[in-house]
Each structure stands twice: as structure tokens, then as C-alpha cells.
Design an enzyme around this catalytic site. Structure first.
Site, PDB file in Angstrom:
ATOM      1  N   LYS A   1       0.845  -1.206   0.000  1.00  0.00           N
ATOM      2  CA  LYS A   1       0.000   0.000   0.000  1.00  0.00           C
ATOM      3  C   LYS A   1       0.875   1.249   0.000  1.00  0.00           C
ATOM      4  O   LYS A   1       2.064   1.181   0.330  1.00  0.00           O
ATOM      5  CB  LYS A   1      -0.906  -0.015   1.230  1.00  0.00           C
ATOM      6  CG  LYS A   1      -0.154   0.134   2.551  1.00  0.00           C
ATOM      7  CD  LYS A   1      -1.075  -0.093   3.734  1.00  0.00           C
ATOM      8  CE  LYS A   1      -0.314   0.069   5.035  1.00  0.00           C
ATOM      9  NZ  LYS A   1      -0.943  -0.635   6.147  1.00  0.00           N
TER      10      LYS A   1
ATOM     11  N   TYR B   1      17.952  30.432   8.830  1.00  0.00           N
ATOM     12  CA  TYR B   1      16.834  31.261   9.311  1.00  0.00           C
ATOM     13  C   TYR B   1      16.748  31.284  10.828  1.00  0.00           C
ATOM     14  O   TYR B   1      16.850  30.244  11.482  1.00  0.00           O
ATOM     15  CB  TYR B   1      15.510  30.728   8.758  1.00  0.00           C
ATOM     16  CG  TYR B   1      15.300  30.987   7.291  1.00  0.00           C
ATOM     17  CD1 TYR B   1      15.226  32.283   6.800  1.00  0.00           C
ATOM     18  CD2 TYR B   1      15.164  29.930   6.409  1.00  0.00           C
ATOM     19  CE1 TYR B   1      15.014  32.516   5.442  1.00  0.00           C
ATOM     20  CE2 TYR B   1      14.954  30.150   5.054  1.00  0.00           C
ATOM     21  CZ  TYR B   1      14.883  31.450   4.580  1.00  0.00           C
ATOM     22  OH  TYR B   1      14.675  31.674   3.247  1.00  0.00           O
TER      23      TYR B   1
HETATM   24  C1  LIG Z   1      -0.203  -1.718   6.732  1.00  0.00           C
HETATM   25  C2  LIG Z   1      -0.898  -2.984   7.057  1.00  0.00           C
HETATM   26  C3  LIG Z   1      -0.174  -4.160   7.287  1.00  0.00           C
HETATM   27  C4  LIG Z   1       1.338  -4.217   7.371  1.00  0.00           C
HETATM   28  O1  LIG Z   1       1.755  -3.857   8.652  1.00  0.00           O
HETATM   29  P1  LIG Z   1       3.308  -3.862   9.020  1.00  0.00           P
HETATM   30  O2  LIG Z   1       3.338  -3.435  10.441  1.00  0.00           O
HETATM   31  O3  LIG Z   1       3.951  -2.849   8.134  1.00  0.00           O
HETATM   32  O4  LIG Z   1       3.796  -5.233   8.780  1.00  0.00           O
HETATM   33  C5  LIG Z   1      -0.890  -5.327   7.472  1.00  0.00           C
HETATM   34  N1  LIG Z   1      -2.236  -5.330   7.449  1.00  0.00           N
HETATM   35  C6  LIG Z   1      -2.968  -4.212   7.261  1.00  0.00           C
HETATM   36  C7  LIG Z   1      -4.451  -4.293   7.269  1.00  0.00           C
HETATM   37  C8  LIG Z   1      -2.323  -3.001   7.069  1.00  0.00           C
HETATM   38  O5  LIG Z   1      -3.042  -1.895   6.885  1.00  0.00           O
END
Ligand SMILES: *Cc1c(COP(=O)(O)O)cnc(C)c1O
Length: 375
Positions: free
Chosen positions: A36, A265
Site C-alpha cells: 500500500k 533562518y
Molecule cells: C499496513 C498494514 C499491514 C502491514 O503492517 P506492518 O506493520 O507494516 O507489517 C498489514 N495489514 C494491514 C491491514 C495493514 O493496513
């Protein structure tokens, strides 16, 4: 979408990614890479192309259009949208691009069922809320969901749920509670005539809880080389993962900063000794957070250079006094590592996240929006 107005370079080491995937393949035959958010900034299509030959048969994207986009790159594996359809356009994409979506509430299920009457049949996943309290059917909603499915052209093939605190060793009992609640819902679904592939494990859960490995695992952060147990008593469990992302920016100018002179800055840093600074071509416009002002470090010629003064929009000053005195002359055109780098002083994702006040997930997602090259 890529930030293209800068001189930053993000290098993705696909061999490290493959290494990290293989470590999970030793735990379980069916590992679902979580890709994702553009593979946590590592590149959706590139990561999938690297892992398909390693035996990945399902990939977990985020929203439905991201899953559809992956399909359009030519990916032939099963593609799961962890975040189910949020509008009619998303529902259309499920059919058009053969996306397996995690359906999480009754109204959504009914809308997908209605669409399947026209365009079906359709495989779906069911998301169960076992304690995260974001998305998913609660146990008392399961019967109603099964009723909708029974009279429809929907075919449930997966049940999924998400662990809230698998990376917190003290939360062992909570995790076990979630696993038990999930198993109970999966069993009820099977008893109703729908035996499905069940998965609840994320990276952290899969490493610690054998019981949560079930029919498949979802591997996210460890795929990219993050250690979910950094700084905890379980740290050694994540020792073998190799960060896949390295980020560099160019040295633009090198000059003296005399004792008593201030820089950048707001003049928030004043030199305590005669020193030398290098101006690096990176700033908050490149997603290098302003929170790193006077806090972070870079790596130049294998040696750490602390950030001096405020991070600007496209420039950051670092102290290279020690480099100069040790014969590691820094000059315009040299590359400074913001993340990674050669040698024992490489900047780790965890370190950068610590200076930044966040977690490695966010560091990857944000820096990964810059131009990437692959090795
Ligand atoms: C992002 C996600 C994961 C992966 O989690 P990690 O901690 O990066 O391994 C697994 N399941 C769902 C539903 C997620 O949204």
C-alpha cells in the site's frame, strides 16, 4: 506525483527487499507483501515485479484505485485492496480490474452485492474488527453479513483482521485476545458454509505469535527493512532485515563558520568554535522534515555530519569540521546520505525517524515520494 524539482535521489535496493521477503517465506509458505501507499514509498510496480518471481501470489494494496493501478502495470497475481471500496467508482474497479477487496461493513457489503447482481460473480474478503476499532464487522454483525452473502453473487474467499499492538511486547495478552476473537469469527464463517483463507498477522505479529500465522501473513515494514521491535526486549527478532531505501542529496557549497557566527533562518545555531559547514541541497519541500533542524545527522564520506540551524525549503547546513581535520575533504558535488550510506555509521531508518519525531513507516512514505532509482 513524484517530487521532481529537486536534486534528491532515492535508491531502492531490490536485493535487500528480496532478502527480507525470503526471511518471511521461511516462516510461512503464503506471505502477502503489503504494498500500500506505493509500497511504503518504494514503488508499487517495481516491488511487485521483484517479488512475484520469489513466490508472492497475492499483494496487498491500500485503496481500490491503487490495486487497479497495480493490475494495469501487468501484475497477474491476486491483488487485495486492504481498504475496501469507498464509492461507486471503486466498486466498478473491483469487477473491471479483478480486485479482491476487504469489505468491512454492512452497507458497503450490500452495495457490492447489488453491483454483483449486474456484473458478478465477485470474490470478496471480509474484514473483522477484533480490537483495532477502525474498520471491520464486529462479532454481533457477522450473521447479518452472512445473510447478505447467502442470497448474493458474492463469494467470500478471505477473512482478515488487523493487530493493534503486536509490536509492543507488553501487549501480549491483547494480541492473543485479538487472535482468539478472530479465530472464533473465522470458525463461525466456516460453520455457515464459507471456509476461507484467514490472515491477521502483520510483520510484528508474524515474528512473535506462531498462532497468528494462520493461512497467510501480511508482511509490511520488515519487507522494507524496518525492525518493528527496535528499542524493545525483542529487538533481536528483527536484526536480519536489511533497509532497502537509501537517500542522498548533493553538497552545494562548503565554507567556514567562525566561532560566534550563526547560520540559517532565525540564527538558531551559533558556532562554539571555528568550524566548517557544508550546504546540502535538500529541505522540507523534499519531505525532509523541518523537525530535523538542529537535530538530525547526515553521512558524508562515511562520517556523520550534524545538522546546524533550521532546515530550509531546499537547503540544509551540516557541520563537516571533523571531516576536514581528518582528511575527508568535503567538496561541492559530493553526495550526503540522509538515509543509509556505506560503512558502520550508515543512517538507519529508526535513527532518522527518532530525530524526526516519527516512525520509519512515515520516513519511507515521505522520502519515497522523491525520484527513485533501482539496483
Ligand atoms: C499496513 C498494514 C499491514 C502491514 O503492517 P506492518 O506493520 O507494516 O507489517 C498489514 N495489514 C494491514 C491491514 C495493514 O493496513
Amino acid at each position: 506525483m513524484t517530487i521532481d524539482y529537486n536534486k534528491l535521489s532515492v535508491r531502492i535496493h531490490l536485493d535487500n527487499l528480496r532478502h527480507n521477503f525470503r526471511l518471511y517465506k521461511k516462516l510461512h509458505d503464503n506471505v502477502i507483501p503489503v504494498i500500500k501507499s506505493d509500497a511504503y514509498g518504494h514503488g508499487l510496480a517495481e516491488v511487485c515485479r521483484a517479488l512475484e518471481p520469489e513466490g508472492a501470489t497475492t499483494f496487498a494494496a491500500g485503496f481500490v484505485p491503487e490495486a487497479a493501478k497495480l493490475r494495469e502495470t501487468g501484475c497477474t497475481a491476486r491483488i487485495l485492496a486492504l481498504l475496501g471500496p469507498v464509492d461507486d467508482g471503486d466498486i466498478e474497479l473491483l469487477f473491471k480490474h479483478d480486485v479482491l477487496a476487504a469489505i468491512s461493513h454492512l452497507d458497503q457489503l450490500k452495495r457490492v452485492a447489488a453491483a454483483a447482481e449486474q456484473n458478478g460473480p465477485l470474490d470478496i474478503g471480509l474484514k473483522f474488527d477484533t480490537g483495532m476499532r477502525r474498520l471491520g464487522f464486529r462479532p454481533d454483525e457477522l450473521d447479518a453479513a452472512i445473510d447478505v452473502i447467502r442470497g448474493s453473487r458474492l463469494n467470500p474467499v478471505m477473512a482478515t483482521s488487523h493487530l493493534a499492538s503486536a509490536d509492543v511486547p507488553e501487549h501480549r495478552a491483547n494480541v492473543e485476545g485479538q487472535i482468539a476473537a478472530f479465530q472464533a469469527m473465522v470458525d463461525r464463517l466456516a460453520d455457515a458454509g464459507y471456509p476461507v483463507e484467514a490472515n491477521i498477522a502483520n510483520s510484528a505479529g508474524a515474528l512473535v505469535f506462531e498462532r497468528c500465522r494462520m493461512d497467510s501473513l501480511r508482511q509490511g515494514i520488515t519487507l522494507y527493512g524496518g525492525n518493528p521491535f527496535d528499542g524493545t526486549e525483542l529487538e533481536s527478532l528483527g536484526r536480519e532485515f536489511l533497509p532497502a531505501m537509501e537517500v542522498t542529496a548533493p553538497v552545494m557549497q562548503v565554507h567556514d563558520l567562525k566561532k560566534g557566527e550563526s547560520i540559517s533562518y532565525g540564527w538558531t545555531y551559533t558556532a562554539e568554535h571555528d568550524s566548517t559547514v557544508a550546504i546540502i541541497g535538500v529541505g522540507y519541500a523534499d519531505n525532509y522534515s523541518r523537525k530535523l533542524s538542529n537535530a538530525g545527522e547526515m553521512l558524508i564520506h562515511g562520517k556523520r555530519a550534524p545538522i546546524r540551524g533550521r532546515i530550509c525549503m531546499q537547503m540544509t547546513a551540516v557541520d563537516v569540521t571533523g571531516h576536514m581535520s581528518e582528511g575527508l575533504a568535503v567538496a561541492p558535488g559530493d553526495r550526503a546520505f540522509l538515509l543509509g550510506g556505506p560503512g558502520p555509521d550508515a543512517i538507519t531508518p529508526k535513527e532518522l525517524a527518532g530525530w524526526w519525531g516519527t516512525i520509519d513507516y512515515e520516513v519511507f512514505c515521505l522520502l519515497g515520494m522523491n525520484r527513485r532509482v533501482y539496483t
